[in-house]
Write a protein that holds these residues in place. Structure first.
Motif, PDB file in Angstrom:
ATOM      1  N   TYR A 181      41.695  -1.171 -11.834  1.00  0.00           N
ATOM      2  CA  TYR A 181      41.323  -1.056 -10.425  1.00  0.00           C
ATOM      3  C   TYR A 181      41.228   0.404 -10.014  1.00  0.00           C
ATOM      4  N   THR A 197      47.414  -1.955  -1.566  1.00  0.00           N
ATOM      5  CA  THR A 197      46.423  -3.050  -1.612  1.00  0.00           C
ATOM      6  C   THR A 197      46.073  -3.390  -3.059  1.00  0.00           C
ATOM      7  N   ARG A 201      46.846  -6.722  -5.360  1.00  0.00           N
ATOM      8  CA  ARG A 201      45.727  -7.437  -5.975  1.00  0.00           C
ATOM      9  C   ARG A 201      45.973  -7.630  -7.483  1.00  0.00           C
ATOM     10  N   HIS A 375      38.755  -5.058  -4.774  1.00  0.00           N
ATOM     11  CA  HIS A 375      39.478  -6.140  -5.440  1.00  0.00           C
ATOM     12  C   HIS A 375      38.839  -6.518  -6.767  1.00  0.00           C
TER      13      HIS A 375
END
Ligand code: ATP
Length: 420
Positions: A181, A197, A201, A375
């Motif tokens: 990510y 965040t 995720r 995401h």
């Protein structure tokens, strides 16, 4: 400075040979002549030469005693009899018991998070515990939340990997199909909202995958973290602990952090204090920058196995580049119902400018430029090697011949000077 050209070293049981390769373009070759030895949990094959290059800081440990040969010039090399390896092995044994219980009761294996300040050996302990688990036939998941170094992908990312075989001595864990990510900075501090965040995720995706992979689920997860442990850094750690629903936290060499976590974690989380190894080498800011650079160079050019990246020009109008995080405004200036922090995870288009030169761009699998892009797993990275403002083109270094049309590119703060 000690100069070693050829040295045969006898290691007693429970001791380790530590050496560093510092000088530029230097190469040191290690070979086990007799007995058994391991390097950060990976067994060394007898009579097989292993090469180490500039910047390597290595410990060859033996449980039963061995003789090794070292060829080449090392900056430092000595044998240490005091190591925390027995303590680390006990931790492994305790985790193994939990895996056995998980198998019998059809539950989840231990989720372990390793924390501590910088340069205490967090990444090394992660590697040792993963190697020991996989040597017992387990398939643990390795999670790396350290955006400063990026052990799974390049710096500025977090990621996860299913570990199916011990780390290769020279190339580390096999990088097949990692989950990666985009964060885009070297420290979580640069955008805490975004960091939390993507950590949440990643935790969600791993939990989902574990539902379909019993072997991985019972083997558990080992999480490596950043060395930032005070103030907001502490909150980042407790958030990660919550997101991954950790069972065990191993605290390396920091009593304050250990006591804070003992106080703040729910009772079912085991917080364990561990000593650091005297062999862990402190790294200066410039050495860390060099390591980051090395990781990016490896991504494009390979380490032992060479890669041959492509270089080509792309019209700026053919690219969709975004950065994450709009400038933060006070809540009173935000549209109704929107928090100021939400701006920190918004995608903002980036316009052509010379400032893009040498920047890393993450290639997203996401079809749209919305929060889905944050995401979504990353497909890979490209680097802008030159910007031509007159022709409105960028020269791109890429592992693929051409970036996929219509892909979303996420701008990273990280830079790489391609002078290969
Ligand atoms: P950071 O927080 O900066 O990521 P860290 O706590 O994860 O650091 P490591 O990366 O594990 O620390 O270790 C720092 C360096 O020390 C590495 O280069 C590693 O190879 C080396 N090292 C670790 N253990 C030993 C040892 N026992 N002997 C010699 N070198 C070691």
């Amino acid at each position: 400075m000690t100069e070693v050209q050829l040295q045969e070293i006898k290691l007693e049981p429970d001791s380790e040979l530590r050496f560093e390769v510092e000088s530029k373009n230097e190469k040191v070759v290690l070979e086990v002549k007799s007995g058994y030895a391991e390097l950060f949990g990976t067994e060394l094959v007898k009579a097989k030469p292993y090469e180490f290059h500039t910047g390597a800081k290595v410990a060859v440990f033996t449980w039963h005693g061995c003789t090794v040969e070292l060829r080449g010039r090392t900056e430092v090399s000595y044998v240490a009899k005091e190591t925390p390896m027995v303590v680390y092995l006990n931790v492994h044994a305790a985790l193994e018991q939990q895996r056995v219980a998980a198998e019998q009761e059809n539950t989840r294996g231990p989720v372990t998070m390793i924390v501590g300040p910088g340069d205490v050996g967090k990444s090394t302990l992660t590697r040792i515990l993963l190697n020991y688990a996989v040597r017992m036939g387990r398939r643990p998941i390795f999670v790396d939340l350290d955006v400063g170094q990026g052990h799974i992908s390049i710096p500025g990312t977090i990621g996860a990997l299913l570990v199916e075989r011990p780390a290769s001595i020279e190339e580390g864990f096999s990088q097949q199909a990692p989950l990666v990510y985009h964060f885009g900075h070297k420290s979580p501090n640069e955008n805490l909202e975004l960091y939390n965040t993507i950590v949440s995720r990643l935790a969600e995706v791993i939990a989902e995958r574990c539902e379909h992979n019993k072997k991985a689920s019972t083997s558990g997860v080992i999480i490596n973290t950043c060395g930032w442990v005070k103030g907001a850094g502490y909150k980042v750690l407790t958030h990660a602990a919550q997101a991954f629903e950790v069972d065990v936290i191993l605290v390396l060499d920091n009593e304050r952090l250990y006591n804070e976590l003992k106080r703040d974690m729910p009772k079912f989380v085991k917080v364990v204090y561990l000593p650091k190894s005297g062999g862990v080498v402190e790294r200066s800011t410039s050495q860390r920058a060099e390591l980051r650079d090395g990781r990016i160079r490896e991504y494009f050019y390979g380490k032992r196995t060479p890669y041959y990246p492509h270089s080509f020009d792309v019209k700026f109008s053919d690219l969709k580049i975004y950065k994450v995080g709009a400038p933060s405004l006070p809540d009173s200036c935000m549209p109704l119902g929107m928090r100021a922090e939400e701006a920190l995870t918004k995608l903002v288009p980036v316009w052509a400018s010379a400032a893009l030169a040498h920047r890393i761009l993450a290639v997203s699998f996401s079809p749209a430029a919305d929060e889905l892009a944050l995401h979504s797993n990353l497909a890979g990275f490209v680097c802008v090697t030159a910007v031509d403002m007159e022709r409105q083109t960028l020269t791109i270094l890429s592992p693929q011949p051409r970036p996929l049309p219509n892909t979303i590119l996420l701008l990273s703060e990280l830079q790489y000077m391609d002078n290969h």
